[in-house]
Design a protein around this motif. Sequence first.
Motif, mmCIF file in Angstrom:
data_model
loop_
_atom_site.group_PDB
_atom_site.id
_atom_site.type_symbol
_atom_site.label_atom_id
_atom_site.label_comp_id
_atom_site.label_asym_id
_atom_site.label_seq_id
_atom_site.Cartn_x
_atom_site.Cartn_y
_atom_site.Cartn_z
ATOM 1 N N MET A 1 0.816 -1.188 0.000
ATOM 2 C CA MET A 1 0.000 0.000 0.000
ATOM 3 C C MET A 1 0.867 1.263 0.000
ATOM 4 S SD MET A 1 -3.091 0.210 -0.252
ATOM 5 C CE MET A 1 -4.598 0.975 0.082
ATOM 6 N N GLU A 2 2.022 1.168 0.664
ATOM 7 C CA GLU A 2 2.921 2.320 0.706
ATOM 8 C C GLU A 2 3.427 2.670 -0.686
ATOM 9 O OE1 GLU A 2 7.215 3.401 2.628
ATOM 10 O OE2 GLU A 2 5.865 2.147 3.785
ATOM 11 N N PHE A 3 3.639 1.670 -1.536
ATOM 12 C CA PHE A 3 4.086 1.895 -2.904
ATOM 13 C C PHE A 3 3.061 2.714 -3.674
ATOM 14 C CE2 PHE A 3 4.492 0.440 -7.356
ATOM 15 C CZ PHE A 3 5.787 0.867 -7.593
ATOM 16 N N LEU A 4 1.788 2.413 -3.500
ATOM 17 C CA LEU A 4 0.734 3.175 -4.166
ATOM 18 C C LEU A 4 0.674 4.607 -3.653
ATOM 19 C CD1 LEU A 4 -2.128 0.530 -4.322
ATOM 20 C CD2 LEU A 4 -0.661 1.316 -6.180
ATOM 21 N N ALA A 5 0.946 4.803 -2.368
ATOM 22 C CA ALA A 5 0.975 6.161 -1.809
ATOM 23 C C ALA A 5 2.110 6.968 -2.426
ATOM 24 C CB ALA A 5 1.120 6.106 -0.288
ATOM 25 N N TRP A 6 3.272 6.334 -2.632
ATOM 26 C CA TRP A 6 4.401 7.015 -3.272
ATOM 27 C C TRP A 6 4.042 7.429 -4.693
ATOM 28 C CZ3 TRP A 6 8.663 9.285 -1.826
ATOM 29 C CH2 TRP A 6 9.252 8.943 -0.614
ATOM 30 N N ILE A 7 3.403 6.519 -5.435
ATOM 31 C CA ILE A 7 3.027 6.832 -6.813
ATOM 32 C C ILE A 7 2.000 7.954 -6.851
ATOM 33 C CG2 ILE A 7 1.868 5.920 -8.867
ATOM 34 C CD1 ILE A 7 3.263 3.278 -8.348
ATOM 35 N N LEU A 8 1.004 7.888 -5.972
ATOM 36 C CA LEU A 8 -0.023 8.927 -5.944
ATOM 37 C C LEU A 8 0.567 10.271 -5.533
ATOM 38 C CD1 LEU A 8 -3.001 9.529 -6.346
ATOM 39 C CD2 LEU A 8 -3.368 8.956 -3.955
ATOM 40 N N LEU A 9 1.412 10.281 -4.501
ATOM 41 C CA LEU A 9 2.066 11.520 -4.086
ATOM 42 C C LEU A 9 2.957 12.059 -5.209
ATOM 43 C CD1 LEU A 9 2.733 13.632 -1.905
ATOM 44 C CD2 LEU A 9 4.561 12.115 -1.140
ATOM 45 N N GLY A 10 3.669 11.168 -5.889
ATOM 46 C CA GLY A 10 4.520 11.581 -7.007
ATOM 47 C C GLY A 10 3.721 12.179 -8.145
ATOM 48 N N LEU A 11 2.594 11.568 -8.465
ATOM 49 C CA LEU A 11 1.755 12.085 -9.542
ATOM 50 C C LEU A 11 1.189 13.453 -9.191
ATOM 51 C CD1 LEU A 11 0.383 11.658 -12.260
ATOM 52 C CD2 LEU A 11 -1.468 10.513 -11.062
ATOM 53 N N ILE A 12 0.691 13.596 -7.985
ATOM 54 C CA ILE A 12 0.121 14.876 -7.550
ATOM 55 C C ILE A 12 1.189 15.961 -7.522
ATOM 56 C CG2 ILE A 12 -0.925 16.090 -5.596
ATOM 57 C CD1 ILE A 12 -2.345 13.422 -4.917
ATOM 58 N N ALA A 13 2.315 15.682 -6.858
ATOM 59 C CA ALA A 13 3.374 16.682 -6.708
ATOM 60 C C ALA A 13 3.997 17.033 -8.054
ATOM 61 C CB ALA A 13 4.445 16.180 -5.745
ATOM 62 N N GLY A 14 4.261 16.035 -8.890
ATOM 63 C CA GLY A 14 4.859 16.298 -10.198
ATOM 64 C C GLY A 14 3.942 17.114 -11.098
ATOM 65 N N ALA A 15 2.651 16.789 -11.093
ATOM 66 C CA ALA A 15 1.702 17.526 -11.934
ATOM 67 C C ALA A 15 1.553 18.971 -11.475
ATOM 68 C CB ALA A 15 0.343 16.826 -11.923
ATOM 69 N N ILE A 16 1.475 19.180 -10.170
ATOM 70 C CA ILE A 16 1.354 20.549 -9.641
ATOM 71 C C ILE A 16 2.624 21.342 -9.940
ATOM 72 C CG2 ILE A 16 1.138 21.940 -7.545
ATOM 73 C CD1 ILE A 16 -0.714 19.751 -6.445
ATOM 74 N N ALA A 17 3.790 20.725 -9.747
ATOM 75 C CA ALA A 17 5.056 21.419 -10.002
ATOM 76 C C ALA A 17 5.188 21.797 -11.471
ATOM 77 C CB ALA A 17 6.233 20.546 -9.576
ATOM 78 N N LYS A 18 4.809 20.885 -12.373
ATOM 79 C CA LYS A 18 4.889 21.196 -13.799
ATOM 80 C C LYS A 18 3.903 22.293 -14.188
ATOM 81 C CE LYS A 18 6.927 17.224 -16.002
ATOM 82 N NZ LYS A 18 6.779 16.261 -17.091
#
Length: 90
Positions: A1-18
């Motif tokens: 489950m932690e792996f999915l949290a990393w992916i979701l956090l990465g997607l959110i943070a990367g999209a907002i930063a871009k």
Amino acid sequence: MEFLAWILLGLIAGAIAKAIYPGHQGGGILATIILGILGALVGGWLGNTLFGGVGAGAAVGALTIPSIIFAVLGAIILLFIWGLITRRTA
């Protein structure tokens, strides 16, 4: 489950930063996720080092508002550094 949290956090943070960072960065969804995950690590480290643990959740993939903010800040820093490295001289 932690792996999915990393992916979701990465997607959110990367999209907002871009979206926030000016200019064209390129890269697809995978590059955005990787940028966000690395940004979370950088942001979590900065939060721990400079602010006494405020952004610690970003370093462990926690999905909280402060961790997302620090992950986005870390991703923006990485976008800036990447832009400096890949800038072409005319």
